[in-house]
Design an enzyme around this catalytic site. Structure first.
Site, mmCIF file in Angstrom:
data_model
loop_
_atom_site.group_PDB
_atom_site.id
_atom_site.type_symbol
_atom_site.label_atom_id
_atom_site.label_comp_id
_atom_site.label_asym_id
_atom_site.label_seq_id
_atom_site.Cartn_x
_atom_site.Cartn_y
_atom_site.Cartn_z
ATOM 1 C CE LYS A 129 32.824 -101.693 -70.246
ATOM 2 N NZ LYS A 129 34.176 -101.174 -69.953
ATOM 3 C CD GLU B 248 23.299 -88.222 -68.095
ATOM 4 O OE1 GLU B 248 23.745 -87.161 -68.554
ATOM 5 O OE2 GLU B 248 22.186 -88.319 -67.565
ATOM 6 C CB CYS C 283 30.618 -84.801 -70.023
ATOM 7 S SG CYS C 283 29.973 -84.637 -68.353
ATOM 8 C CD GLU D 241 32.945 -84.800 -75.497
ATOM 9 O OE1 GLU D 241 32.852 -85.940 -75.986
ATOM 10 O OE2 GLU D 241 32.458 -84.496 -74.393
HETATM 11 P P1 NAD Z 1 33.578 -94.329 -74.466
HETATM 12 O O1 NAD Z 1 32.250 -94.186 -75.116
HETATM 13 O O2 NAD Z 1 34.728 -94.680 -75.318
HETATM 14 O O3 NAD Z 1 33.518 -95.450 -73.327
HETATM 15 C C1 NAD Z 1 32.618 -95.367 -72.255
HETATM 16 C C2 NAD Z 1 32.378 -96.765 -71.714
HETATM 17 O O4 NAD Z 1 31.726 -97.546 -72.706
HETATM 18 C C3 NAD Z 1 33.638 -97.535 -71.349
HETATM 19 O O5 NAD Z 1 33.396 -98.321 -70.215
HETATM 20 C C4 NAD Z 1 33.865 -98.422 -72.570
HETATM 21 O O6 NAD Z 1 34.588 -99.596 -72.290
HETATM 22 C C5 NAD Z 1 32.437 -98.746 -72.941
HETATM 23 N N1 NAD Z 1 32.230 -99.106 -74.339
HETATM 24 C C6 NAD Z 1 32.959 -98.730 -75.421
HETATM 25 N N2 NAD Z 1 32.424 -99.249 -76.543
HETATM 26 C C7 NAD Z 1 31.326 -99.966 -76.166
HETATM 27 C C8 NAD Z 1 30.334 -100.716 -76.867
HETATM 28 N N3 NAD Z 1 30.355 -100.836 -78.199
HETATM 29 N N4 NAD Z 1 29.352 -101.299 -76.152
HETATM 30 C C9 NAD Z 1 29.287 -101.172 -74.813
HETATM 31 N N5 NAD Z 1 30.202 -100.481 -74.096
HETATM 32 C C10 NAD Z 1 31.196 -99.867 -74.767
HETATM 33 O O7 NAD Z 1 33.818 -92.986 -73.662
HETATM 34 P P2 NAD Z 1 35.116 -92.574 -72.803
HETATM 35 O O8 NAD Z 1 36.199 -92.205 -73.763
HETATM 36 O O9 NAD Z 1 35.372 -93.594 -71.770
HETATM 37 O O10 NAD Z 1 34.583 -91.275 -72.035
HETATM 38 C C11 NAD Z 1 34.577 -90.012 -72.584
HETATM 39 C C12 NAD Z 1 33.189 -89.628 -73.057
HETATM 40 O O11 NAD Z 1 32.270 -89.725 -71.965
HETATM 41 C C13 NAD Z 1 33.119 -88.194 -73.518
HETATM 42 O O12 NAD Z 1 32.376 -88.123 -74.700
HETATM 43 C C14 NAD Z 1 32.382 -87.481 -72.370
HETATM 44 O O13 NAD Z 1 31.716 -86.316 -72.752
HETATM 45 C C15 NAD Z 1 31.454 -88.561 -71.929
HETATM 46 N N6 NAD Z 1 30.973 -88.300 -70.558
HETATM 47 C C16 NAD Z 1 29.686 -87.841 -70.393
HETATM 48 C C17 NAD Z 1 29.207 -87.527 -69.107
HETATM 49 C C18 NAD Z 1 27.810 -87.026 -68.916
HETATM 50 O O14 NAD Z 1 27.354 -87.003 -67.767
HETATM 51 N N7 NAD Z 1 27.085 -86.601 -69.940
HETATM 52 C C19 NAD Z 1 30.048 -87.704 -68.001
HETATM 53 C C20 NAD Z 1 31.338 -88.174 -68.196
HETATM 54 C C21 NAD Z 1 31.792 -88.461 -69.499
#
Ligand code: NAD
Length: 500
Positions: free
Chosen positions: A184, A259, A293, A394
Site C-alpha cells: 500500500k 522503519e 527519515c 521530527e
Molecule cells: P504516516 O505514518 O502518516 O503514513 C505512512 C503510511 O502508513 C501511509 O501509507 C499511510 O497511508 C499509512 N497509514 C497511516 N495510518 C495508518 C494506520 N492507522 N494503519 C495502517 N496504515 C496507516 O507517515 P508519512 O507521513 O507517510 O511518512 C513520513 C514518516 O515516515 C516520517 O516519520 C519518516 O521519518 C518516516 N520514514 C521512515 C523511513 C525509515 O526508513 N526509517 C523512511 C521513510 C520515511
C-alpha cells in the site's frame, strides 16, 4: 523559459487503479491528487474499497498457499527480479517524471531514486542465488540443517517521501525470498507504485504475487494490519502510525518490522575543515527539503566554531536555489502537500515561541511561479535547548537546530538525548575520536565525515523508537524469512524410552 515549459511530457492522466490478482481494478472511489509544485489538480486515482482490499489479501494468500512463486527455483526468481530492474531503467524517465510531479521533489533527486530502486532489485536478485542456511553437528546420529523459508503474505505499507524506492526496498527482498505481497503506497503518492504494477503485469509475474492497493491509512492500511490472513507487516512511516500498527497486528501476532522516524544528530568537532562540514550539513538537512527519515536535523557543534558555523551555514542556506522541481537549476523542490507544509510552518512558529533564535528562513516562498506551490525557505534555529519541541520532535522539513558542546562527553550526551535513534554522523579529523564517538552513538545508521550514503548492501533501521528490525542487505532478506531446523534421524531404531 518557465520550468513548466521545460517539463518532459508523460501522460499523468492515466486510469490510476489498484493492481489485484494480476489485473487493474476499477472502483468508484476517486481521489484528486494535487501537484505540490503549483497547487493545481494533478490527476485522479481510483482507490480500493474494503472488498478490494480483502480480495487483494486473498489473492496473495492463494498465490502463496498454492506455491507457484515460492516454489519457483531461486535462479528463476532472480531472473524475474533482474527483469524488473531492467524495466525500471527502461522506464526511468517516466518514473522520475511521475515521482517529481506527484511529490514535488527536484527531478535530479527522483532520477537518483529510480536508479537506486533498480539497483535494489538487482542486489536481491543476486543475493537469493547465494549459499544460505547452515548445517550443524549435533549429538547423536542426526543430520541437521537450518534453512530459511518465506514467511507468507506480507503486508507492506509505505510513506510518501520515497514512493518508488520504498516500494523497491519492500518488494525486492520479499519476492526474492518467495513471499506474496500486498503493497500500500501513501495516498498522496501512489503513481510510481502503480506504474511498477504495470511493469509487473507486463513481464508476467504470476497473478496474486504482488497486489497494490490504494487509499489512506484508516480505510486501507488498517485492514491489512488487522487481517489474520497476513503473516507479516513491513511498515515505513511515522512513529504514531507504527505504534497503531503494532496494536492492530496483535490479532494473529503477525511478524512486524518498523522503519520509523528520526531526529538525527550531526556532531562537528573544531579540528575538521569547517567548509567541508558545512557542505555536508546542507546535504544532511536540506536534501529533499528535509523530508528524509535520516535527515541531519540536529547539528551539534563545538563551541570554538559555533558562531562561525552558524554564520557560514546561514550564508550557504540562503543561496540554496529553491525552485520548481522540474527546473534544471533547482536544488530544493516543494513539500509534498499543503498539510505537510503547514505542519512544518507550525513547528517554526513553535520554535520561535519556545524562545529559539531564528537565524534564517522560516517562511513559505510565494514568489513568481512558486506562488501557489508548497515551498519553504531553508530554516535554521540556534540557541535551542533539549527541552524544546523543535529539538525533540521530527519536523520532516527544511528546518535544522544547532546546539553547542564543549567536550566529547557532552557531544555524545546531546546526540543521544532523543527518543529516536535512526542515524547520526560525526565530523573530526581524529580517527580514534571519530570511532569512539560513533561507537557511543545510539543509532542504526552512522557516518564518519559523511552523510546520507545509503547502500542496498547495508542494513537500514534504527535503535530506540526509530523502529524494529532492519531492511536492506542480508538482514533485509532475513526479515522476510522464517527459520526452520530440519533434523534427519540417521538411526531410526527403537529408542526404548518407554517399556514395550
Ligand atoms: P504516516 O505514518 O502518516 O503514513 C505512512 C503510511 O502508513 C501511509 O501509507 C499511510 O497511508 C499509512 N497509514 C497511516 N495510518 C495508518 C494506520 N492507522 N494503519 C495502517 N496504515 C496507516 O507517515 P508519512 O507521513 O507517510 O511518512 C513520513 C514518516 O515516515 C516520517 O516519520 C519518516 O521519518 C518516516 N520514514 C521512515 C523511513 C525509515 O526508513 N526509517 C523512511 C521513510 C520515511
Amino acid at each position: 523559459m518557465t520550468a513548466t515549459k521545460l517539463m518532459p511530457k508523460f501522460n499523468v492522466h492515466q486510469n490510476w487503479q489498484a493492481f489485484i490478482n494480476g489485473q487493474f481494478k476499477k472502483s468508484d472511489l476517486a481521489r484528486q491528487l494535487i501537484n505540490p509544485s503549483d497547487g493545481s489538480n494533478l490527476c485522479q486515482v481510483y482507490e480500493s474499497s474494503p472488498a478490494h482490499v480483502e480480495e487483494a489479501i486473498m489473492a496473495a494468500r492463494t498465490s502463496f498457499d498454492q506455491g507457484e512463486w515460492r516454489n519457483t527455483a531461486s535462479v528463476d526468481r532472480a531472473k524475474m527480479l533482474f527483469t524488473i530492474a531492467d524495466k525500471i531503467e527502461e522506464n526511468s524517465s517516466e518514473l522520475a517524471y511521475l515521482e517529481t510531479i506527484n511529490l514535488g521533489k527536484a527531478l535530479r533527486e527522483s532520477q537518483y531514486d529510480v536508479t537506486d530502486a533498480a539497483n535494489c532489485f538487482r542486489y536481491y536478485a543476486g543475493l537469493i542465488t547465494k549459499p544460505t542456511g547452515q548445517s550443524v553437528e549435533v549429538p547423536a546420529s542426526s543430520f541437521t540443517t537450518i534453512v530459511r523459508e518465506p514467511i507468507g503474505v506480507c503486508g507492506q505499507i509505505i510513506p510518501w517521501n520515497y514512493p518508488l524506492l520504498m516500494a523497491a526496498w519492500k518488494l525486492a527482498p520479499a519476492l526474492a525470498m518467495g513471499n506474496s505481497c500486498v503493497l500500500k503506497p501513501s495516498e498522496y503518492t501512489p503513481l510510481t507504485a502503480i506504474k511498477l504494477g504495470q511493469i509487473l503485469q507486463e513481464i508476467g509475474l504470476p497473478p496474486g504475487v504482488v497486489n497494490i492497493v490504494l487509499g489512506d491509512g484508516i480505510k486501507v492500511g488498517k485492514l491489512i494490519a488487522q487481517s489474520n490472513l497476513v503473516d507479516k507487516i513491513a511498515f515505513t512511516g511515522s512513529l504514531k502510525t507504527g505504534k497503531s500498527i503494532v496494536q492492530d497486528a496483535l490479532g494473529n501476532l503477525k511478524k512486524v518490522t518498523l522503519e520509523l522516524g528520526g531526529k538525527s544528530p550531526m556532531v562537528v568537532f573544531n579540528d575538521f575543515d569547517i567548509d567541508i562540514a558545512i557542505d555536508y550539513a546542507l546535504f544532511a538537512i536540506y536534501c529533499h527539503a528535509g523530508q528524509v527519515c535520516s535527515a541531519g536535523s540536529r547539528m551539534i557543534v563545538h563551541e570554538d566554531i559555533y558562531e562561525t558555523f552558524i554564520e557560514k551555514l546561514k550564508n550557504r542556506a540562503q543561496k540554496i536555489n529553491v525552485g520548481h522541481p522540474f527546473a534544471p537549476t533547482t536544488e530544493m523542490g516543494a513539500m509534498v502537500s499543503e498539510i505537510q507544509m503547514n505542519r512544518v510552518l507550525d513547528y517554526i512558529k513553535i520554535g520561535v515561541k519556545e524562545g529559539a533564535k531564528l537565524i534564517t528562513g522560516g517562511k513559505r516562498i510565494e514568489k513568481g511561479e512558486l506562488k501557489n506551490g508548497y515551498y519553504i525557505e531553508p530554516t535554521i534555529f540556534a540557541e535551542v535547548n533539549s527541552n524544546m519541541r523543535i529539538v525533540r520532535e521530527e519536523i520532516f522539513g527544511p528546518v535544522v537546530v544547532i546546539q553547542k558542546f564543549s567536550d566529547e562527553a557532552q557531544a555524545i550526551a546531546l546526540a543521544n538525548d532523543s527518543d529516536y535513534g535512526l542515524a547520526g554522523a560525526v565530523f573530526t579529523s581524529d580517527i580514534t575520536r571519530a570511532y569512539r564517538v560513533i561507537k557511543a552513538l545510539k543509532a542504526g545508521i552512522t557516518w564518519i565525515n559523511g552523510y546520507h550514503n545509503t547502500y542496498a548492501e547495508c542494513p537500514w533501521g534504527g535503535y530506540k523508537q526509530s523502529g524494529w528490525g532492519r531492511e536492506l542487505g542480508t538482514f533485509g532478506l532475513e526479515a522476510y524469512s522464517e527459520v526452520k531446523q530440519i533434523n534427519l534421524n540417521l538411526d531410526p531404531n527403537p529408542i526404548g524410552w518407554f517399556n514395550e
